[in-house]
Design an enzyme around this catalytic site. Structure first.
Site, PDB file in Angstrom:
ATOM      1  N   ASP A 121       0.841  -1.203   0.000  1.00  0.00           N
ATOM      2  CA  ASP A 121       0.000   0.000   0.000  1.00  0.00           C
ATOM      3  C   ASP A 121       0.877   1.254   0.000  1.00  0.00           C
ATOM      4  O   ASP A 121       1.240   1.745   1.046  1.00  0.00           O
ATOM      5  CB  ASP A 121      -0.898  -0.020   1.235  1.00  0.00           C
ATOM      6  CG  ASP A 121      -1.883   1.126   1.265  1.00  0.00           C
ATOM      7  OD1 ASP A 121      -2.080   1.779   0.229  1.00  0.00           O
ATOM      8  OD2 ASP A 121      -2.445   1.372   2.354  1.00  0.00           O
ATOM      9  N   GLU A 155      -2.011  10.618  -0.318  1.00  0.00           N
ATOM     10  CA  GLU A 155      -3.290   9.901  -0.375  1.00  0.00           C
ATOM     11  C   GLU A 155      -3.700   9.441   1.002  1.00  0.00           C
ATOM     12  O   GLU A 155      -4.886   9.489   1.368  1.00  0.00           O
ATOM     13  CB  GLU A 155      -3.169   8.711  -1.332  1.00  0.00           C
ATOM     14  CG  GLU A 155      -4.491   7.959  -1.588  1.00  0.00           C
ATOM     15  CD  GLU A 155      -4.728   6.780  -0.650  1.00  0.00           C
ATOM     16  OE1 GLU A 155      -5.777   6.123  -0.789  1.00  0.00           O
ATOM     17  OE2 GLU A 155      -3.887   6.517   0.252  1.00  0.00           O
TER      18      GLU A 155
END
Length: 497
Positions: A121, A155
């Site tokens: 991730d 993000e």
């Protein structure tokens, strides 16, 4: 991927998409993708264990990606923004060529959380996108659409980088982006194969994406179908960088292999693995190079390439036009002699929109102009009034004499829509007929699920018919009991290159 309250991952049948593309997408090297991940791991290790917004590991990650793209011939821009008192960066990379008024963007976030190096991730998506971009350069790919790749910052702090980018665009610049593909967490160690639910066939959550999102979903679904891997839908829930794009009305789609959620026993039966978390190291220090499922990473990197090569225009080949029919003028299409359907017969018509239970079964918007070949153009009193019923309906094109040399390519647009009372006996097919020889170039069967109408494109190589006179046969069937089936074909073209 941004942390949100846990929501159930949605399970539903997906659209299927083009059976073929004119130029095959390259196989993406798993070794190359893992080399990028190793570099991102090394960067994190050398910079406090993470690659987070405002930390030196993030800027070093941007520099690594930028240097490779600059050397490959991309035009790169490092866009800065400020959040929480720290400077963040987006990296934008444009591949020269293509129609800049019809830009396909491919993106994913490059930052990690502060707790760890963020290799799944979202090192996984970042590395997959990077290797696809480098393959664009290595192959000299020159699609119809302009290609723009992006690596987003911050993000993990609320889609800050992608939001800053979309907010920086003028209305004309936003309109020029006609599709956005997002890849966030594509190598989870206990993976699922989820696609963003562009057509809302799941019927749950945020609803469909902007018009065009269904085609993106269908294209990705087609790749996984081609390798025998089932896919399921996941909602546009705003967890990743597609959020600002769909808020701006830009079609979007992408892949997700699962985060903190738990794989169900049904999903284990579907994909293997264990009934445990998709990624037990989600947002943790153990999200390292060891936290990657190589099979998922390999499949998903190839899926990115397939989507880029398909959606960027390789399915609409150039070259001299041998024959085309956009159906705007009546030509000599003739009805099949063996038809058995009792209603909803294929015809050249200006279709009226129909829907049932929120599922669009017939579109009033054709692929080009106002007319298409469609099963029962008029709406009738209900969605089932003029749908296809009672068997097979077909139309045969006028004769087309093909040149004796060159690469000959057929391209067309199509959709097959149905409700969950459909069966695999219901279908749409396109065939090439030459004398007693018939070749099927598109065959799409229905399933027992709701599938909304959404235009897709496909193409096929007809070079084996060089020098022959052929006809195209479009055929649709409602062979199941009580099925609600609609189909359409438009923008047929044969080119020589």
């Amino acid at each position: 991927m941004l942390q949100f309250p846990v929501a159930g991952l949605l399970i539903a049948g997906l659209l299927s998409a083009p059976a073929a593309v004119a130029q095959a997408a390259p196989d993406i090297s798993l070794a190359n993708v893992k080399t990028h991940l190793t570099q991102l791991q090394s960067i994190a290790t050398a910079n406090g264990g993470n690659r987070a917004h405002g930390r030196p590991g993030y800027l070093a990650s941007v520099t690594y990606v930028k240097n490779l793209l600059d050397a490959a011939g991309f035009t790169t821009t490092r866009q800065s923004f400020t959040y929480n008192g720290a400077t963040g960066y987006n990296l934008i990379a444009d591949w020269p060529g293509g129609n800049t008024s019809n830009t396909l963007m491919i993106g994913g976030h490059l930052d990690s959380v502060t707790a760890g190096p963020g290799i799944n991730d979202n090192g996984s998506g970042s590395a997959g996108i990077l290797e696809v971009a480098l393959q664009v350069a290595r192959t000299g790919f020159q699609p119809d659409r302009h290609l723009r790749f992006a690596w987003w910052g911050a993000e993990e702090l609320g889609l800050r980088g992608s939001t800053a980018y979309v907010n920086s665009l003028s209305s004309a610049q936003r309109s020029a982006i006609t599709g956005y593909l997002n890849f966030d967490m594509i190598g989870s160690p206990n993976p699922g194969y989820f696609l963003y639910d562009g057509d809302n066939s799941d019927g749950t959550g945020a609803g469909p994406g902007p018009a065009g999102s269904a085609q993106i979903e269908a294209t990705l679904a087609a790749y996984f179908s081609s390798i025998g891997v089932p896919t399921r839908g996941t909602d546009f829930d705003g967890r990743s960088d597609y959020g600002p794009f769909i808020s701006a009305g830009i079609p979007a789609g992408g892949i997700f292999t699962g985060a903190e959620g738990t794989k169900t026993s049904a999903q284990v039966a579907l994909w293997g693995g264990t009934a445990s978390r998709f990624d037990p190291c989600y947002h943790a220090s153990c999200d390292t190079i060891s936290n990657i499922n190589d099979t998922a990473l390999d499949r998903n990197s190839d899926a990115i390439a397939y989507a880029v090569w398909t959606l960027a225009g390789s399915g609409s080949p150039g070259g001299a036009t041998v024959w085309s029919d956009d159906l705007e003028t009546a030509t000599s299409w003739t009805r099949g002699t063996a038809d058995t359907a009792t209603s909803g017969l294929l015809e050249r018509g200006n279709p009226a929109a129909t829907s049932s239970s929120g599922v669009a079964t017939q579109l009033d918007a054709v692929n080009s102009g106002s007319y298409a070949l469609v099963t029962g153009a008029t709406a009738g009193s209900s969605a089932g009034a003029n749908d296809l019923d009672g068997g097979v309906t077909s139309l045969l094109s006028p004769p087309v004499t093909l040149p004796s040399s060159g690469t000959l390519t057929l391209s067309l647009s199509w959709y097959l829509a149905h409700l969950n009372n459909a069966t695999s006996a219901d279908y749409l097919r396109v065939r090439v007929v030459s004398g007693s020889t018939t070749t099927t170039v598109l065959s799409q069967s229905a399933t027992a699920s709701n599938k909304a109408a959404a235009w897709a494109t496909t193409s096929a190589n007809l070079s084996g018919y060089a020098g022959q006179t052929i006809r195209l046969q479009v055929e649709a069937a409602d062979a199941g009991t009580a099925s609600l089936v609609e189909a359409a074909v438009d923008s047929l073209k044969i080119t020589q290159s």
